[in-house]
Write a protein that holds these residues in place. Sequence first.
Motif, PDB file in Angstrom:
ATOM      1  N   SER A  17      90.971 126.482  53.331  1.00  0.00           N
ATOM      2  CA  SER A  17      91.476 126.581  51.965  1.00  0.00           C
ATOM      3  C   SER A  17      90.641 127.585  51.175  1.00  0.00           C
ATOM      4  O   SER A  17      89.434 127.717  51.402  1.00  0.00           O
ATOM      5  CB  SER A  17      91.386 125.197  51.315  1.00  0.00           C
ATOM      6  OG  SER A  17      91.460 125.316  49.921  1.00  0.00           O
ATOM      7  N   SER A  18      91.272 128.267  50.232  1.00  0.00           N
ATOM      8  CA  SER A  18      90.509 129.212  49.409  1.00  0.00           C
ATOM      9  C   SER A  18      89.491 128.483  48.539  1.00  0.00           C
ATOM     10  O   SER A  18      88.558 129.084  48.034  1.00  0.00           O
ATOM     11  CB  SER A  18      91.457 130.024  48.527  1.00  0.00           C
ATOM     12  OG  SER A  18      92.194 129.155  47.695  1.00  0.00           O
ATOM     13  N   GLY A  19      89.656 127.185  48.369  1.00  0.00           N
ATOM     14  CA  GLY A  19      88.751 126.424  47.518  1.00  0.00           C
ATOM     15  C   GLY A  19      87.545 125.849  48.242  1.00  0.00           C
ATOM     16  O   GLY A  19      86.784 125.074  47.648  1.00  0.00           O
ATOM     17  N   LEU A  20      87.306 126.226  49.507  1.00  0.00           N
ATOM     18  CA  LEU A  20      86.146 125.671  50.227  1.00  0.00           C
ATOM     19  C   LEU A  20      84.844 126.096  49.559  1.00  0.00           C
ATOM     20  O   LEU A  20      84.688 127.255  49.163  1.00  0.00           O
ATOM     21  CB  LEU A  20      86.116 126.170  51.675  1.00  0.00           C
ATOM     22  CG  LEU A  20      87.219 125.717  52.636  1.00  0.00           C
ATOM     23  CD1 LEU A  20      86.904 126.207  54.047  1.00  0.00           C
ATOM     24  CD2 LEU A  20      87.393 124.213  52.628  1.00  0.00           C
ATOM     25  N   SER A  21      83.906 125.165  49.490  1.00  0.00           N
ATOM     26  CA  SER A  21      82.567 125.489  48.968  1.00  0.00           C
ATOM     27  C   SER A  21      81.690 125.927  50.139  1.00  0.00           C
ATOM     28  O   SER A  21      82.044 125.751  51.308  1.00  0.00           O
ATOM     29  CB  SER A  21      81.956 124.254  48.311  1.00  0.00           C
ATOM     30  OG  SER A  21      81.749 123.263  49.304  1.00  0.00           O
ATOM     31  N   THR A  22      80.515 126.449  49.818  1.00  0.00           N
ATOM     32  CA  THR A  22      79.574 126.819  50.888  1.00  0.00           C
ATOM     33  C   THR A  22      79.225 125.583  51.710  1.00  0.00           C
ATOM     34  O   THR A  22      79.105 125.656  52.930  1.00  0.00           O
ATOM     35  CB  THR A  22      78.296 127.435  50.276  1.00  0.00           C
ATOM     36  OG1 THR A  22      78.682 128.555  49.482  1.00  0.00           O
ATOM     37  CG2 THR A  22      77.331 127.894  51.346  1.00  0.00           C
ATOM     38  N   GLU A  23      79.097 124.446  51.035  1.00  0.00           N
ATOM     39  CA  GLU A  23      78.774 123.212  51.763  1.00  0.00           C
ATOM     40  C   GLU A  23      79.894 122.853  52.745  1.00  0.00           C
ATOM     41  O   GLU A  23      79.636 122.454  53.876  1.00  0.00           O
ATOM     42  CB  GLU A  23      78.540 122.080  50.768  1.00  0.00           C
ATOM     43  CG  GLU A  23      77.899 120.884  51.407  1.00  0.00           C
ATOM     44  CD  GLU A  23      77.881 119.665  50.502  1.00  0.00           C
ATOM     45  OE1 GLU A  23      78.227 119.809  49.298  1.00  0.00           O
ATOM     46  OE2 GLU A  23      77.555 118.575  51.000  1.00  0.00           O
ATOM     47  N   ASP A  24      81.142 122.995  52.296  1.00  0.00           N
ATOM     48  CA  ASP A  24      82.278 122.733  53.206  1.00  0.00           C
ATOM     49  C   ASP A  24      82.171 123.633  54.437  1.00  0.00           C
ATOM     50  O   ASP A  24      82.326 123.177  55.576  1.00  0.00           O
ATOM     51  CB  ASP A  24      83.623 123.045  52.518  1.00  0.00           C
ATOM     52  CG  ASP A  24      83.941 122.103  51.366  1.00  0.00           C
ATOM     53  OD1 ASP A  24      83.579 120.918  51.454  1.00  0.00           O
ATOM     54  OD2 ASP A  24      84.557 122.565  50.386  1.00  0.00           O
ATOM     55  N   CYS A  25      81.934 124.923  54.202  1.00  0.00           N
ATOM     56  CA  CYS A  25      81.854 125.877  55.320  1.00  0.00           C
ATOM     57  C   CYS A  25      80.699 125.507  56.249  1.00  0.00           C
ATOM     58  O   CYS A  25      80.836 125.553  57.472  1.00  0.00           O
ATOM     59  CB  CYS A  25      81.672 127.310  54.808  1.00  0.00           C
ATOM     60  SG  CYS A  25      83.113 127.940  53.949  1.00  0.00           S
ATOM     61  N   ASP A  26      79.564 125.136  55.660  1.00  0.00           N
ATOM     62  CA  ASP A  26      78.408 124.758  56.490  1.00  0.00           C
ATOM     63  C   ASP A  26      78.719 123.521  57.331  1.00  0.00           C
ATOM     64  O   ASP A  26      78.295 123.417  58.487  1.00  0.00           O
ATOM     65  CB  ASP A  26      77.178 124.501  55.602  1.00  0.00           C
ATOM     66  CG  ASP A  26      76.578 125.790  55.058  1.00  0.00           C
ATOM     67  OD1 ASP A  26      76.906 126.870  55.600  1.00  0.00           O
ATOM     68  OD2 ASP A  26      75.792 125.720  54.103  1.00  0.00           O
ATOM     69  N   GLN A  27      79.476 122.587  56.746  1.00  0.00           N
ATOM     70  CA  GLN A  27      79.836 121.396  57.523  1.00  0.00           C
ATOM     71  C   GLN A  27      80.760 121.751  58.688  1.00  0.00           C
ATOM     72  O   GLN A  27      80.616 121.219  59.788  1.00  0.00           O
ATOM     73  CB  GLN A  27      80.493 120.362  56.604  1.00  0.00           C
ATOM     74  CG  GLN A  27      79.467 119.692  55.697  1.00  0.00           C
ATOM     75  CD  GLN A  27      80.111 118.811  54.642  1.00  0.00           C
ATOM     76  OE1 GLN A  27      81.287 118.974  54.316  1.00  0.00           O
ATOM     77  NE2 GLN A  27      79.336 117.910  54.087  1.00  0.00           N
ATOM     78  N   LEU A  28      81.671 122.663  58.442  1.00  0.00           N
ATOM     79  CA  LEU A  28      82.544 123.108  59.533  1.00  0.00           C
ATOM     80  C   LEU A  28      81.706 123.745  60.647  1.00  0.00           C
ATOM     81  O   LEU A  28      81.891 123.441  61.839  1.00  0.00           O
ATOM     82  CB  LEU A  28      83.576 124.116  58.985  1.00  0.00           C
ATOM     83  CG  LEU A  28      84.342 124.937  60.012  1.00  0.00           C
ATOM     84  CD1 LEU A  28      85.134 124.044  60.953  1.00  0.00           C
ATOM     85  CD2 LEU A  28      85.311 125.913  59.309  1.00  0.00           C
ATOM     86  N   ILE A  29      80.778 124.599  60.256  1.00  0.00           N
ATOM     87  CA  ILE A  29      79.934 125.286  61.246  1.00  0.00           C
ATOM     88  C   ILE A  29      79.129 124.262  62.052  1.00  0.00           C
ATOM     89  O   ILE A  29      79.066 124.310  63.275  1.00  0.00           O
ATOM     90  CB  ILE A  29      79.003 126.291  60.523  1.00  0.00           C
ATOM     91  CG1 ILE A  29      79.835 127.423  59.898  1.00  0.00           C
ATOM     92  CG2 ILE A  29      77.956 126.854  61.474  1.00  0.00           C
ATOM     93  CD1 ILE A  29      79.101 128.223  58.828  1.00  0.00           C
ATOM     94  N   ARG A  30      78.549 123.309  61.334  1.00  0.00           N
ATOM     95  CA  ARG A  30      77.743 122.277  62.013  1.00  0.00           C
ATOM     96  C   ARG A  30      78.598 121.464  62.963  1.00  0.00           C
ATOM     97  O   ARG A  30      78.209 121.172  64.091  1.00  0.00           O
ATOM     98  CB  ARG A  30      77.125 121.330  60.984  1.00  0.00           C
ATOM     99  CG  ARG A  30      75.836 121.836  60.404  1.00  0.00           C
ATOM    100  CD  ARG A  30      74.943 120.702  59.917  1.00  0.00           C
ATOM    101  NE  ARG A  30      75.573 119.791  58.987  1.00  0.00           N
ATOM    102  CZ  ARG A  30      75.629 119.981  57.664  1.00  0.00           C
ATOM    103  NH1 ARG A  30      75.103 121.068  57.138  1.00  0.00           N
ATOM    104  NH2 ARG A  30      76.183 119.096  56.883  1.00  0.00           N
ATOM    105  N   ALA A  31      79.796 121.127  62.512  1.00  0.00           N
ATOM    106  CA  ALA A  31      80.664 120.276  63.345  1.00  0.00           C
ATOM    107  C   ALA A  31      81.081 121.023  64.611  1.00  0.00           C
ATOM    108  O   ALA A  31      81.078 120.456  65.715  1.00  0.00           O
ATOM    109  CB  ALA A  31      81.891 119.840  62.544  1.00  0.00           C
ATOM    110  N   VAL A  32      81.429 122.306  64.478  1.00  0.00           N
ATOM    111  CA  VAL A  32      81.844 123.066  65.668  1.00  0.00           C
ATOM    112  C   VAL A  32      80.663 123.175  66.630  1.00  0.00           C
ATOM    113  O   VAL A  32      80.805 122.992  67.844  1.00  0.00           O
ATOM    114  CB  VAL A  32      82.388 124.469  65.275  1.00  0.00           C
ATOM    115  CG1 VAL A  32      82.633 125.319  66.507  1.00  0.00           C
ATOM    116  CG2 VAL A  32      83.663 124.340  64.453  1.00  0.00           C
TER     117      VAL A  32
END
Length: 450
Positions: A408-423
């Motif tokens: 989503s265009s509304g993702l925060s840096t924290e959201d992105c970091d969580q995605l990276i960590r999860a992958v």
Amino acid sequence: MDRKKERPMPDRLPQEAGEAGDSLLAVHGGNPVRRTPWPTYDKGAVFIHPEDEEAALRAIRSHLYFRYDHRAQHETECGRLEEDLRRYFGSRHALAVSSGTAAIALAIMAARIPPGSLVACPGFTFAATPSAILLAGCRPFLVEVDEDLHLDLADLRRRWTPEIKAIVVVHMRGFASDMESLTRFAAEMGVPVFEDAVPALGAELNGRKLGTFGLAGAFSTQSDKSLNCGEGGFLITDDSVLFARAVVLSGAYEGRFRRHFPDGDPPIDTDLDLPLLSFRMDEIRAALLRAELERLPIRLKCFRSNHAYVAAALADLPGIAIRRPVAPGACLGEAFIFRVPGGDAKWFAHALCREGIDARNLGSDEDANVRAFWNWRFLFGGAEVSSIKALLPGTARYLAEAVDVPLSSGLSTEDCDQLIRAVRKVAAAMGADRRPAPAAGTTAPAGRRR
Ligand SMILES: Cc1ncc(COP(=O)(O)O)c(C=O)c1O
């Protein structure tokens, strides 16, 4: 959320959480990386601002909802939207319509592709693309996609038949197709290219906007798209005859098509040769879209920086192959897609979901995803799924390996970091488990580094 600046690239990869103590996957009873729902595509409120509401209310309060009333073209919301779109895309013409599907079908019909012709399109697209080809009275000719899920031109060339009278290329999930090679090939074969740019509104290839490479470009403004008015779409083209015919077909009756040519004579004399399909846009939606279009650059920047940030952080992760654009930056950034070559992508997507990330295995056999060609049963009668898959074995394999995460265009840096960590967490566990794909004879994850 409006972030006017590009997200800075991570100087420290956010991989530590998910290692020490927290490496047990949620799917195995460990702590998930994230406990709140993943912000999925922008279904509504995310990017609608007070000025958009005001614009829609202005149109409602005017009590003039039909675009072809007593007003001149430049006084209507639809007419103004078309002018704004022409300027935005640098195209000679723009026509606001009722949906992306309508825009694709109108382009094919207005270009006079003979009914019954084959029209080529990729085997990885939303079911609306082959549906629009059917709507235009033609027959879809499905083409393989390559390992990066772009239309495979070599396959189209190999299986070419003179019955193919047009190509509908799709910039699927916002990723540009290789338009230079494709338009060169189409010119060689003497057929037009139409761009289904529905998922790529605002994305560019080598500095040129997608949708402007082919004879016509089709876009949607349905809720998941860069511009969102619930339902809607538009067509852009430089071809004045195609445009005039599309205007009539969309439902401009009794000479109303002339309003679209205020500066000169239209290139067709009459509208009585064409059926009227009522694919028009209304004034309220057009008003909303005009307001949103002003802020589109901000939204596009968010998409791009989210994708660049996540892709950079995971670029060297063994076991996954991130979908590559055909040229640097040639994607919208609304989806993070990677393959798990030789691994179990269905399990990977499931494990990500349990970590709190909304992920989908594009080719899962447990999920009737309408982006996978074998689920387009309307094209194949009662054929078995296995025999449908055998028609495009490469596409079937790559989709089976692919994991799709909405950005989503509304993702925060924290959201992105969580995605990276999860992958990273799931990939590490997959490496440890060495979960092979269900198909026999597969190798361990390739660990492609790019
Ligand atoms: C690739 C593609 N083409 C066409 C469409 C159809 O757009 P609409 O729903 O506006 O008809 C979609 C819808 O998401 C799509 O993803």
